[in-house]
Design a protein around this motif. Structure first.
Motif, PDB file in Angstrom:
ATOM      1  N   MET A 130     -66.195  -8.358 -41.955  1.00 25.59           N
ATOM      2  CA  MET A 130     -67.476  -7.838 -41.911  1.00 25.59           C
ATOM      3  C   MET A 130     -67.370  -7.868 -40.524  1.00 25.59           C
ATOM      4  SD  MET A 130     -69.038  -7.858 -45.182  1.00 25.59           S
ATOM      5  CE  MET A 130     -68.778  -8.484 -46.520  1.00 25.59           C
ATOM      6  N   THR A 131     -68.497  -7.275 -40.177  1.00 27.00           N
ATOM      7  CA  THR A 131     -69.564  -7.303 -38.774  1.00 27.00           C
ATOM      8  C   THR A 131     -70.513  -8.364 -39.008  1.00 27.00           C
ATOM      9  OG1 THR A 131     -68.926  -4.836 -37.956  1.00 27.00           O
ATOM     10  CG2 THR A 131     -70.108  -5.970 -37.229  1.00 27.00           C
ATOM     11  N   THR A 132     -70.121  -8.820 -37.849  1.00 26.73           N
ATOM     12  CA  THR A 132     -71.673 -10.313 -37.418  1.00 26.73           C
ATOM     13  C   THR A 132     -72.560  -9.483 -36.256  1.00 26.73           C
ATOM     14  OG1 THR A 132     -70.347 -11.690 -36.071  1.00 26.73           O
ATOM     15  CG2 THR A 132     -70.481 -12.083 -39.014  1.00 26.73           C
ATOM     16  N   MET A 133     -73.409  -9.952 -36.152  1.00 25.54           N
ATOM     17  CA  MET A 133     -74.234  -9.764 -34.476  1.00 25.54           C
ATOM     18  C   MET A 133     -73.698 -10.209 -33.994  1.00 25.54           C
ATOM     19  SD  MET A 133     -77.535  -8.406 -36.401  1.00 25.54           S
ATOM     20  CE  MET A 133     -78.511 -10.245 -35.951  1.00 25.54           C
ATOM     21  N   SER A 134     -73.984 -10.067 -32.159  1.00 23.34           N
ATOM     22  CA  SER A 134     -73.148 -11.179 -31.233  1.00 23.34           C
ATOM     23  C   SER A 134     -74.832 -11.087 -30.798  1.00 23.34           C
ATOM     24  CB  SER A 134     -73.102  -9.699 -30.462  1.00 23.34           C
ATOM     25  OG  SER A 134     -74.166  -8.986 -30.314  1.00 23.34           O
ATOM     26  N   ARG A 161     -84.677  -8.340 -28.887  1.00 22.08           N
ATOM     27  CA  ARG A 161     -84.536  -8.047 -29.961  1.00 22.08           C
ATOM     28  C   ARG A 161     -85.547  -8.823 -30.768  1.00 22.08           C
ATOM     29  NH1 ARG A 161     -78.223  -7.840 -31.816  1.00 22.08           N
ATOM     30  NH2 ARG A 161     -78.000  -9.719 -31.171  1.00 22.08           N
ATOM     31  N   LEU A 195     -88.833  -7.210 -30.697  1.00 20.29           N
ATOM     32  CA  LEU A 195     -88.287  -6.388 -32.008  1.00 20.29           C
ATOM     33  C   LEU A 195     -88.923  -6.486 -33.409  1.00 20.29           C
ATOM     34  CD1 LEU A 195     -88.427  -2.963 -31.334  1.00 20.29           C
ATOM     35  CD2 LEU A 195     -85.621  -3.329 -31.904  1.00 20.29           C
ATOM     36  N   PHE A 196     -87.609  -7.550 -33.204  1.00 19.88           N
ATOM     37  CA  PHE A 196     -88.038  -7.283 -34.830  1.00 19.88           C
ATOM     38  C   PHE A 196     -89.329  -8.003 -35.537  1.00 19.88           C
ATOM     39  CE2 PHE A 196     -82.567  -8.434 -35.486  1.00 19.88           C
ATOM     40  CZ  PHE A 196     -82.863  -7.345 -34.723  1.00 19.88           C
ATOM     41  N   THR A 219     -91.729  -5.239 -35.369  1.00 20.39           N
ATOM     42  CA  THR A 219     -91.606  -4.319 -36.977  1.00 20.39           C
ATOM     43  C   THR A 219     -92.389  -5.454 -37.832  1.00 20.39           C
ATOM     44  OG1 THR A 219     -89.415  -3.396 -35.897  1.00 20.39           O
ATOM     45  CG2 THR A 219     -90.163  -2.938 -38.247  1.00 20.39           C
ATOM     46  N   TYR A 223     -59.972 -11.001 -49.352  1.00 18.65           N
ATOM     47  CA  TYR A 223     -61.183 -11.410 -48.630  1.00 18.65           C
ATOM     48  C   TYR A 223     -62.137 -11.904 -49.240  1.00 18.65           C
ATOM     49  CZ  TYR A 223     -65.496 -10.772 -45.872  1.00 18.65           C
ATOM     50  OH  TYR A 223     -67.357 -11.390 -45.469  1.00 18.65           O
ATOM     51  N   ILE A 249     -66.093 -13.264 -50.560  1.00 18.02           N
ATOM     52  CA  ILE A 249     -67.053 -12.520 -49.684  1.00 18.02           C
ATOM     53  C   ILE A 249     -68.062 -14.089 -49.754  1.00 18.02           C
ATOM     54  CG2 ILE A 249     -69.358 -11.491 -50.628  1.00 18.02           C
ATOM     55  CD1 ILE A 249     -67.180  -9.224 -51.872  1.00 18.02           C
ATOM     56  N   PRO A 250     -68.724 -13.958 -48.396  1.00 20.06           N
ATOM     57  CA  PRO A 250     -69.793 -14.748 -48.245  1.00 20.06           C
ATOM     58  C   PRO A 250     -70.691 -15.210 -49.974  1.00 20.06           C
ATOM     59  CG  PRO A 250     -69.955 -13.847 -46.614  1.00 20.06           C
ATOM     60  CD  PRO A 250     -69.074 -12.970 -47.861  1.00 20.06           C
ATOM     61  N   SER A 261     -74.894 -10.224 -49.155  1.00 17.25           N
ATOM     62  CA  SER A 261     -73.991 -10.282 -48.436  1.00 17.25           C
ATOM     63  C   SER A 261     -72.518  -9.553 -49.150  1.00 17.25           C
ATOM     64  CB  SER A 261     -73.315 -11.776 -49.323  1.00 17.25           C
ATOM     65  OG  SER A 261     -72.980 -11.992 -51.160  1.00 17.25           O
ATOM     66  N   PRO A 318     -70.741  -6.353 -50.009  1.00 22.15           N
ATOM     67  CA  PRO A 318     -70.411  -4.843 -49.127  1.00 22.15           C
ATOM     68  C   PRO A 318     -70.719  -4.208 -49.497  1.00 22.15           C
ATOM     69  CG  PRO A 318     -69.059  -6.479 -49.998  1.00 22.15           C
ATOM     70  CD  PRO A 318     -70.109  -6.599 -50.557  1.00 22.15           C
ATOM     71  N   VAL A 375     -62.061  -5.397 -44.433  1.00 23.92           N
ATOM     72  CA  VAL A 375     -63.474  -5.929 -44.076  1.00 23.92           C
ATOM     73  C   VAL A 375     -64.034  -4.881 -42.309  1.00 23.92           C
ATOM     74  CG1 VAL A 375     -63.451  -8.315 -44.559  1.00 23.92           C
ATOM     75  CG2 VAL A 375     -62.513  -7.850 -43.077  1.00 23.92           C
ATOM     76  N   VAL A 409     -66.138  -2.440 -43.790  1.00 24.24           N
ATOM     77  CA  VAL A 409     -68.176  -2.648 -44.784  1.00 24.24           C
ATOM     78  C   VAL A 409     -68.648  -3.419 -43.982  1.00 24.24           C
ATOM     79  CG1 VAL A 409     -67.071  -2.214 -46.868  1.00 24.24           C
ATOM     80  CG2 VAL A 409     -66.859  -4.620 -45.829  1.00 24.24           C
ATOM     81  N   PRO A 456     -72.198  -6.524 -44.496  1.00 16.59           N
ATOM     82  CA  PRO A 456     -73.444  -6.460 -45.571  1.00 16.59           C
ATOM     83  C   PRO A 456     -74.465  -5.981 -45.270  1.00 16.59           C
ATOM     84  CG  PRO A 456     -72.791  -7.857 -42.908  1.00 16.59           C
ATOM     85  CD  PRO A 456     -71.779  -7.016 -43.180  1.00 16.59           C
ATOM     86  N   TYR A 473     -78.230  -4.767 -42.615  1.00 16.05           N
ATOM     87  CA  TYR A 473     -77.655  -2.916 -41.872  1.00 16.05           C
ATOM     88  C   TYR A 473     -78.219  -1.888 -43.170  1.00 16.05           C
ATOM     89  CZ  TYR A 473     -74.528  -5.343 -39.101  1.00 16.05           C
ATOM     90  OH  TYR A 473     -73.775  -6.372 -37.947  1.00 16.05           O
ATOM     91  N   LEU A 492     -88.996   0.696 -36.614  1.00 18.64           N
ATOM     92  CA  LEU A 492     -87.478   0.709 -37.766  1.00 18.64           C
ATOM     93  C   LEU A 492     -86.361   1.063 -36.950  1.00 18.64           C
ATOM     94  CD1 LEU A 492     -89.434   0.745 -41.036  1.00 18.64           C
ATOM     95  CD2 LEU A 492     -88.184  -0.988 -40.031  1.00 18.64           C
ATOM     96  N   THR A 546     -85.226  -0.671 -34.180  1.00 15.19           N
ATOM     97  CA  THR A 546     -85.123  -1.853 -35.129  1.00 15.19           C
ATOM     98  C   THR A 546     -83.280  -1.590 -35.527  1.00 15.19           C
ATOM     99  OG1 THR A 546     -86.832  -2.906 -35.331  1.00 15.19           O
ATOM    100  CG2 THR A 546     -85.362  -3.851 -36.924  1.00 15.19           C
ATOM    101  N   LYS A 585     -80.839  -1.415 -32.858  1.00 14.53           N
ATOM    102  CA  LYS A 585     -80.361  -2.678 -32.269  1.00 14.53           C
ATOM    103  C   LYS A 585     -79.382  -3.165 -33.591  1.00 14.53           C
ATOM    104  CE  LYS A 585     -83.360  -3.884 -28.806  1.00 14.53           C
ATOM    105  NZ  LYS A 585     -82.178  -3.193 -27.554  1.00 14.53           N
ATOM    106  N   VAL A 586     -79.880  -3.516 -35.274  1.00  9.12           N
ATOM    107  CA  VAL A 586     -78.763  -3.973 -35.995  1.00  9.12           C
ATOM    108  C   VAL A 586     -77.165  -3.455 -35.868  1.00  9.12           C
ATOM    109  CG1 VAL A 586     -78.880  -4.263 -38.888  1.00  9.12           C
ATOM    110  CG2 VAL A 586     -81.230  -4.933 -37.296  1.00  9.12           C
ATOM    111  N   ASP A 635     -73.919  -3.138 -33.089  1.00  7.20           N
ATOM    112  CA  ASP A 635     -71.758  -3.534 -32.482  1.00  7.20           C
ATOM    113  C   ASP A 635     -72.035  -3.184 -33.947  1.00  7.20           C
ATOM    114  OD1 ASP A 635     -73.548  -6.215 -31.501  1.00  7.20           O
ATOM    115  OD2 ASP A 635     -74.306  -6.828 -33.547  1.00  7.20           O
ATOM    116  N   VAL A 636     -72.139  -2.573 -34.969  1.00 13.19           N
ATOM    117  CA  VAL A 636     -71.060  -1.811 -36.037  1.00 13.19           C
ATOM    118  C   VAL A 636     -70.638  -0.489 -34.826  1.00 13.19           C
ATOM    119  CG1 VAL A 636     -70.468  -0.428 -37.460  1.00 13.19           C
ATOM    120  CG2 VAL A 636     -72.425  -2.881 -37.625  1.00 13.19           C
TER     121      VAL A 636
END
Lengths: 175, 706
Positions: A1-5, A12, A15-16, A19, B23, B25-26, B54, B56, B252, B255, B257, B261, B693, B696, B699-700, B703-704
């Motif tokens: 799964m993707t994690t945040m960098s 950031r 902003l969080f 909000t 995989y 899951i955490p 967590s 997915p 993974v 998906v 988490p 997201y 929002l 936000t 930003k969140v 990366d995806v």
């Protein structure tokens, strides 16, 4: 799964936080109507307006009960003896010291107006009963004197005097 | 959580790592001793973590997938506002209507809570329809999600029952007659039908026992819904969410988490949804209702045109399209129950309509069928409307029973992507969302277009100071209107829900307290019994309500040639007229809520000589251009110069009519100014929060999407 960098952290974070803060303020504001709606509504408040009571039919030694804001109000036409008893008590003997003069209107010593609710847990004391010739609460045995002051029993305070005034010599306005 | 770690390997999709390993899951790790102590005794932290953090979720979900969260939110809104309303509502036929009006007038923020609850029901249904159509478009009901879907159909049925029960509680005309019609469905059951209906009513007709049990059940069902929602979410977390490709996540890479997201995305769109909700609740709160429901229930008079709430309209059209009672009721229930069988009626192995060119077209035809059926449900059951209802009802069933099964065999699906992360989806969803929202909005409006007016012309639009988002009453106009009421209307019409104190309250005519007291003192009301038991009159006080001009309905009729002059307290909201297409859609955006006042002015100024050939039914009726049927029992009440104004306003019928109507609008909606003012603040807040929002969320998800 993707994690945040982790780059651009501070922007950031701002902003969080902004909000989250705005959302929290909004959430708190929605509580206002939910809480306020339980307070007395406009019709209840209007119905709690002052009432006038004509004293002429109350004979000496008689106590009547009227209702104001849903509470029983005792209006007692005291006898000479009752007034004297109330006046001669030493303040040192009183758990909640108050002179009789503080509890009646000047020049109207014979009229005692009280909220008829025991200051212990809210029962209605019975007039002209008990060891002090005043009020006796049947629930837990609190005894009040002819001025409605607590003398014995679990109640902590004197019977309350509601706001009232004499409109004329024979008429009072409660509230 | 520790006990069932093995279940969570790759759960819910049997996910693999990029290297092809299973995989894991955490898992929830309690941060301190106290949490560990709790967790080893009640693993609630692990449950919540696995459900909302967590878990997915496919990375390619579009905004259509936010409606599940929105629905949960709306359920909570309805339960909270509902519990609060119950604190002030009286479930008794003699008091229900007035207790609702007391909520609107006297309870602190009562108007807000009731409008949120009433419009919240509609928003709940908007969201559920979007949610259902999304499931149909993307084939979300297919294996392994059949039980998830069936639980959804059960929730939908419970929602319909709850909505119906709730609509009866204000005990207005539509409440009463809606309850009559719906309960009579059960009389179609052969042999025992009548007994069943009597049992439902607890009497020989709708009455107090009916109201009390409906109230009890209306309170119960939302908690049943909440229970089934928990099952629905449980099932969802076993099989995982479907996604726009319909291809199950494999690794993974497919998906993300749930938190942050999906959480932040859901919250953003929930906030946008609330903007629409607030628009309705604060600015057009009665748009989705029926003016008739502001008339107290009258078992002796059926409204000329019975229409259910908008969200039942398609099924109502199906019911009416079938000329046999039992068959009609069966078709109605069948049309809903069939949805539970979709997993088996749809024979295609491909889930998403994105890869099913034929199904996609049939899907949109089906959506259109539902919308048009809804529109037909609001129209009178006559002529071409009936024919159209029959054709579309037939199509509704053909689509489910014939088209879906066959399509799976004859359709050649497009090539599916190997995985979600490989798929490149077109972003057509926003446009489609807008289209659907407009479509739904159009369906709402149909409810308003349904009051039969016997071809009376539309009332001319009056310019009102209280219309629009910044509308305020004109104090001078309200004071003049009150003078007209006292000198003219009051002789026959009561104003029983208005108190003298209201005259001095903020947002109304704003007389001084002394003025209001003086007005009150001119009226006589019954005093408490005196010491001899005699009931005497006393001058009214601020807390008293306006006394009625007649002791009872019989006395009123006897003095008015058999007609019963209606109470005027909510009259301005209890009248309206058919707006017609496309005005009723524009009304949502222009916030037109003045159909009642426009109609009242039209009637007051609409007295004319009857046209040649028009015969008035009796000597005690009068011709009115705007009154439905044109024969009104009230003689022309106003004439020029009849009431003296002190402020220089023209003493004309036209001016009197507008002034008294404005006064009646205030009488019907005394907190209008507070409502619009708060609405502006709420909307501004929601728009700012939506913006925050949105960024936000961007930003969140940065990366995806990168």
């Amino acid at each position: 799964m993707t994690t945040m960098s982790s780059d651009g952290h501070s922007r950031r974070d701002f902003l969080f936080i902004a909000t989250g803060t705005v959302a929290a303020v909004g959430g708190a504001a929605t509580l206002v109507p939910l809480v306020a709606q339980m307070n007395p509504d406009a019709s209840t408040i209007a119905a709690g307006a002052p009432i006038e009571v004509d004293l002429t039919p109350i004979t000496e030694g008689q106590a009547i009960k009227v209702f104001w804001r849903g509470k029983p109000i005792y209006i007692s036409h005291r006898t000479k003896k009752e007034i004297e008893e109330a006046q001669k008590v030493s303040l040192a003997d009183l758990p909640d010291p108050q002179t009789d003069a503080q509890r009646v209107k000047k020049g109207h010593d014979q009229w005692l107006v009280l909220v008829g609710i025991c200051t212990h847990l809210g029962c209605i004391p019975i007039a002209h009963q008990g060891d002090y010739d005043g009020f006796f609460c049947p629930c837990h045995g609190s005894q009040y004197d002819t001025s409605g002051r607590i003398r014995r029993g679990p109640a902590p305070l004197n019977l309350a005097v509601p706001p009232y005034e004499f409109v004329s010599d024979s008429k009072i306005k409660i509230g | 959580m520790s006990g069932n770690t093995s279940n969570h390997q790759g759960w819910p999709y049997n996910l693999k790592t990029e290297a092809g390993e299973p995989y894991v899951i955490p898992q929830y790790e309690p941060q301190n001793g106290v949490l560990r102590w709790i967790e080893s005794r009640l693993p609630i932290g692990g449950l919540l973590f696995g459900t909302a953090v967590s878990f997915p979720t496919p990375r390619n979900l579009n905004y259509w997938w936010t409606f599940g969260g929105i629905l949960s939110f709306m359920l909570v809104v309805q339960i909270i506002t509902g519990i609060v309303l119950v604190m002030h509502f009286t479930p008794h036929v003699d008091m229900a209507f007035n207790s609702v009006e007391a909520i609107m007038r006297d309870v602190n923020y009562g108007w807000l809570l009731r409008y949120l609850h009433a419009n919240g029901a509609s928003m709940f249904f908007v969201a559920v329809y979007i949610h259902m159509f999304r499931g149909m478009y993307y084939g979300s009901y297919k294996a392994p999600r059949e039980i998830l879907w069936i639980l959804g159909v059960i929730i939908y049925l419970l929602m319909m029952a709850t909505g119906f029960l709730g609509y009866t509680l204000p005990w207005g005309q539509m409440s009463f007659w809606g309850a009559t019609v719906i309960t009579n469905f059960f009389s179609a059951i052969p042999i025992v039908g009548e007994s069943v209906v009597t049992w439902l009513w607890g009497g020989y007709g709708i009455g107090n026992p009916t109201l009390q049990r409906f109230f009890s059940l209306h309170y119960l069902l939302p908690f049943v819904i909440a229970g089934v929602v928990i099952l629905h979410i449980w099932a969802l977390h076993v099989v995982g969410q479907n996604n726009p490709t319909g291809v199950e996540p494999r690794t993974v890479k497919d998906v993300v988490p749930f938190t942050p997201y999906a959480t932040v995305k859901d919250m953003f769109f929930m906030c946008v949804f609330c903007v629409v909700f607030a628009w309705f609740a604060f600015y057009i709160p009665n748009y989705l209702g029926h003016p008739d429901n502001y008339i107290p229930a009258n078992p002796g008079v059926t409204p000329t045109h019975i229409v259910p709430e908008w969200y039942y309209l398609p099924f109502y059209a199906i019911l009416r399209s079938i000329p046999d009672k039992l068959a009609g009721v069966c078709a109605l229930f069948g049309s809903i129950l069939l949805l539970a069988f979709l997993p088996w009626l749809d024979t295609s192995k491909v889930k998403s309509a994105t890869y099913r060119p034929l199904y996609r077209q049939f899907f949109w035809i089906f959506v259109a069928t539902c919308f048009v059926l809804g529109w037909l449900g609001s129209k009178p059951a006559e002529g071409g409307y009936v024919l159209a209802s029959r054709v579309l009802t037939a199509w509704y069933f053909i689509h489910l029973l014939v088209v879906l099964p066959i399509l799976g065999f004859v359709e050649t699906p497009k090539a599916l992507p190997n995985s979600i992360s490989e798929s490149v989806l077109k972003k057509g969803s926003v446009a489609a969302l807008v289209a659907l929202v407009i479509g739904l909005a159009a369906t709402f409006g149909m409810t308003n277009s349904a009051s039969a007016q016997d071809h009376a012309p539309n009332p001319p639009a009056v310019k009102w100071s209280f219309s629009g988002p910044f509308g305020k009453y004109d104090r001078g106009q309200l004071q003049r209107g009150f003078k007209v009421y006292r000198e003219v209307c009051q002789a026959c019409h009561s104003l029983s829900l208005v108190s003298f104190r209201n005259l001095a309250e903020k947002g109304g005519p704003e007389f001084s307290i002394a003025q209001a007291e003086a007005v009150a003192a001119e009226y006589k009301v019954k005093a408490e019994p005196d010491d001899n038991g005699d009931v005497n009159d006393r001058p009214a006080r601020l807390a008293d309500r306006f006394p009625a001009p007649f002791a009872n309905e019989q006395a009123a009729r006897a003095s008015n040639g058999g007609a019963y002059p209606p109470d005027m307290s909510v009259l301005a909201k209890a009248r309206g007229y058919e707006r017609g297409f496309p005005l009723f859609i524009a009304d949502i955006f222009t916030q037109y809520q003045e159909g009642g006042p426009d109609y009242l002015v039209a009637v007051l100024t609409g007295y004319e000589n009857p046209p040649a050939g028009f015969k008035l039914p009796s000597a005690s009726s009068f011709y009115n251009k705007y009154f439905p049927g044109h024969a009104i029992g009230m003689p022309k009440p106003l004439s020029d110069g009849q009431v003296e104004y002190g402020d220089g306003a023209p003493a004309t019928v036209d001016q009197y009519s507008k002034d008294v109507t404005a006064f009646l609008m205030w009488a019907a909606e005394p907190h209008l100014e507070a409502r619009k003012r708060l609405g502006l603040q709420v909307l501004a807040f929601l728009i700012i929060l939506s913006g925050l929002l949105y960024f936000t969320k961007k930003k969140v998800w940065n990366d995806v999407h990168a």
